[in-house]
Design a protein around this motif. Sequence first.
Motif, PDB file in Angstrom:
ATOM      1  N   ILE A 149      42.510 -39.727  27.365  1.00 51.18           N
ATOM      2  CA  ILE A 149      43.329 -39.499  26.177  1.00 51.18           C
ATOM      3  C   ILE A 149      43.158 -40.687  25.248  1.00 51.18           C
ATOM      4  N   LEU A 150      42.994 -40.418  23.958  1.00 52.38           N
ATOM      5  CA  LEU A 150      42.980 -41.491  22.970  1.00 52.38           C
ATOM      6  C   LEU A 150      44.208 -41.337  22.091  1.00 52.38           C
ATOM      7  N   ALA A 151      44.978 -42.412  21.966  1.00 53.34           N
ATOM      8  CA  ALA A 151      46.208 -42.373  21.163  1.00 53.34           C
ATOM      9  C   ALA A 151      46.157 -43.436  20.077  1.00 53.34           C
ATOM     10  N   LYS A 152      46.540 -43.054  18.858  1.00 53.42           N
ATOM     11  CA  LYS A 152      46.667 -44.006  17.755  1.00 53.42           C
ATOM     12  C   LYS A 152      48.136 -44.410  17.633  1.00 53.42           C
ATOM     13  N   HIS A 153      48.389 -45.687  17.714  1.00 54.29           N
ATOM     14  CA  HIS A 153      49.768 -46.182  17.605  1.00 54.29           C
ATOM     15  C   HIS A 153      49.741 -47.632  17.140  1.00 54.29           C
ATOM     16  N   THR A 154      50.875 -48.123  16.699  1.00 56.20           N
ATOM     17  CA  THR A 154      50.986 -49.474  16.161  1.00 56.20           C
ATOM     18  C   THR A 154      51.848 -50.325  17.085  1.00 56.20           C
ATOM     19  N   VAL A 155      51.414 -51.560  17.299  1.00 59.32           N
ATOM     20  CA  VAL A 155      52.191 -52.504  18.108  1.00 59.32           C
ATOM     21  C   VAL A 155      52.413 -53.771  17.287  1.00 59.32           C
ATOM     22  N   ILE A 194      47.725 -58.817   8.758  1.00 61.51           N
ATOM     23  CA  ILE A 194      47.238 -58.529  10.108  1.00 61.51           C
ATOM     24  C   ILE A 194      47.813 -59.517  11.126  1.00 61.51           C
ATOM     25  N   GLU A 195      48.616 -60.455  10.631  1.00 64.65           N
ATOM     26  CA  GLU A 195      49.163 -61.484  11.511  1.00 64.65           C
ATOM     27  C   GLU A 195      50.347 -60.967  12.312  1.00 64.65           C
ATOM     28  N   THR A 196      50.959 -59.874  11.860  1.00 62.57           N
ATOM     29  CA  THR A 196      52.211 -59.434  12.471  1.00 62.57           C
ATOM     30  C   THR A 196      52.081 -58.164  13.299  1.00 62.57           C
ATOM     31  N   LYS A 197      51.000 -57.407  13.115  1.00 63.66           N
ATOM     32  CA  LYS A 197      50.861 -56.105  13.786  1.00 63.66           C
ATOM     33  C   LYS A 197      49.395 -55.742  13.936  1.00 63.66           C
ATOM     34  N   LYS A 198      49.155 -54.723  14.746  1.00 61.40           N
ATOM     35  CA  LYS A 198      47.805 -54.162  14.840  1.00 61.40           C
ATOM     36  C   LYS A 198      47.903 -52.690  15.200  1.00 61.40           C
ATOM     37  N   ILE A 199      46.990 -51.911  14.628  1.00 61.81           N
ATOM     38  CA  ILE A 199      46.909 -50.483  14.939  1.00 61.81           C
ATOM     39  C   ILE A 199      45.868 -50.317  16.029  1.00 61.81           C
ATOM     40  N   LEU A 200      46.257 -49.670  17.113  1.00 59.78           N
ATOM     41  CA  LEU A 200      45.375 -49.530  18.262  1.00 59.78           C
ATOM     42  C   LEU A 200      44.936 -48.079  18.459  1.00 59.78           C
ATOM     43  N   LEU A 201      43.706 -47.916  18.914  1.00 59.35           N
ATOM     44  CA  LEU A 201      43.254 -46.669  19.507  1.00 59.35           C
ATOM     45  C   LEU A 201      43.157 -46.947  21.003  1.00 59.35           C
ATOM     46  N   SER A 202      44.116 -46.433  21.749  1.00 58.22           N
ATOM     47  CA  SER A 202      44.199 -46.728  23.181  1.00 58.22           C
ATOM     48  C   SER A 202      43.548 -45.615  23.979  1.00 58.22           C
ATOM     49  N   LEU A 250      52.503 -41.780  35.140  1.00 53.35           N
ATOM     50  CA  LEU A 250      51.169 -41.266  35.417  1.00 53.35           C
ATOM     51  C   LEU A 250      50.265 -42.394  35.891  1.00 53.35           C
ATOM     52  N   ASN A 251      49.290 -42.056  36.736  1.00 49.64           N
ATOM     53  CA  ASN A 251      48.272 -43.031  37.118  1.00 49.64           C
ATOM     54  C   ASN A 251      47.283 -43.157  35.970  1.00 49.64           C
ATOM     55  N   TYR A 252      46.966 -44.368  35.573  1.00 48.97           N
ATOM     56  CA  TYR A 252      46.192 -44.525  34.356  1.00 48.97           C
ATOM     57  C   TYR A 252      45.399 -45.833  34.361  1.00 48.97           C
ATOM     58  N   VAL A 253      44.390 -45.870  33.480  1.00 48.22           N
ATOM     59  CA  VAL A 253      43.649 -47.078  33.141  1.00 48.22           C
ATOM     60  C   VAL A 253      43.554 -47.099  31.623  1.00 48.22           C
ATOM     61  N   VAL A 254      43.902 -48.222  30.984  1.00 47.47           N
ATOM     62  CA  VAL A 254      43.973 -48.285  29.528  1.00 47.47           C
ATOM     63  C   VAL A 254      42.981 -49.304  28.976  1.00 47.47           C
ATOM     64  N   ASP A 255      42.307 -48.921  27.902  1.00 44.66           N
ATOM     65  CA  ASP A 255      41.403 -49.820  27.179  1.00 44.66           C
ATOM     66  C   ASP A 255      41.717 -49.677  25.694  1.00 44.66           C
ATOM     67  N   ASN A 257      33.322 -45.281  17.278  1.00 40.52           N
ATOM     68  CA  ASN A 257      33.225 -44.849  18.667  1.00 40.52           C
ATOM     69  C   ASN A 257      33.943 -45.899  19.510  1.00 40.52           C
ATOM     70  N   PRO A 258      35.195 -45.656  19.911  1.00 40.01           N
ATOM     71  CA  PRO A 258      35.944 -46.659  20.669  1.00 40.01           C
ATOM     72  C   PRO A 258      35.292 -47.048  21.991  1.00 40.01           C
TER      73      PRO A 258
END
Length: 418
Positions: free
Chosen positions: A62-68, A89-97, A112-117, A156-157
């Motif tokens: 699964i690929l998820a777009k979210h902000t941290v 860009i110093e305070t946040k980043k948008i990730l494709l997990s 869920l059992n998972y591995v994240v990159d 291409n992540p």
Amino acid sequence: MENFSKLSEEMVVRILSRLPPKSLIRFRCVRKLWYNVINSPNFVAKNLTTSKHNTFSSSTCILAKHTVLKDSNIKDRNEILEVLRDNSIETKKILLSLCNLCNDNDGDDPDLNYVVDDFTVPLPLGLLPFSLEIAGHCDGIICLNNSFLDDIVLCNPATKESKLLPKSCLLLPPRHPNDYDEIESDVNAVGFGYDSKAQEYKVVRIVSFITGVHKPLPSKAEVYTIGTNSWREIRAQTESHVFWAPSFKLFLKGFYFWWASICPPEQEIILSFDMNEELFHDIYIPESVRHDIVRCNRGLAVWKESIALLAYGGDSGAQSFDIWVIDDFGVFKSSWIKYLTIGPLEDISIPLIFWKSNEFLMAATDGRVVSYNLSTQMFKYLPIHGVEDPPYIQAVVYVNSIVSVHASIKLEGLNNSS
């Protein structure tokens, strides 16, 4: 290594084609033969086919777009919103997990059992979370559209490649505020998919035009192909207007789909684009869905290899989801069948995807991503949490591949239907 070097090229291809992108990127540096093999169009197509149809795989990606936020101590909602709107860009980043979920998750464990990159969205797209969307995905390539900057990036992540597309051939320079007769242009819709006839990855963009006195003009459309690295105008034989909706845009079996309306008379439709023929089509939604004032929100998903329309809504914070499936969207005169209703479910904001036929991925009201099992009616939680409003969180079922966003070569022998 000595014995491995004596293997025939055919055996090397068979072994390498089953490896994930990370390993293949490393192995390209081992031997010149392997470099040539891994970079060849036939091998890229073979590796992609293996990745898509690997029945022995025990997980789904699964690929998820979210902000941290980079400062995890920020908890106040107003302060979070201020950070999200900040051009820094110093305070946040948008990730494709990239999250590999174990397919065997029928136990009572709530996680869920998972591995994240994680893949960080490249600049300048990574500055503004509310204007960035996944505008399509296919064969490991993700299309990112920034509606504020009018920039589109293919990435291409799995290989960490990214490419900023050339500027539009249709968009006009900004209108001067005092020139009321000048024409304004605006991006109405963006989609990404694969043309199996020409063996090309394409981006389609619909551009709307309006005069300074707010008189709408006919829309235009353009298509970008990776092979030519350029845009060209196509005939836009549609007067439909595309609306933004969370988790509605998708590509399936050669067609891209948006939520739209046609006017006059104003009528809610699904607008589709045929990547092969470069033609637009209108798909009418069920009459009962159009007049449902409770389940007035819309989503679109792939369920059991078919297009599923999600009509959802509810009272008191509980959402119910009606699942409608079209029998054959390729003929555009197909009928819809209501298959089931899910819910009501508490504390759920929007639907995301079906990552298995009985696993429904959703974004909760607190920004967590959860999976709901249709059989057990149990929730399980993913290690993904977005600080933006839940409607801006997106997810797709991702296929790991080494397909390059820079490639001008065609993947011969690839029969892409999804």
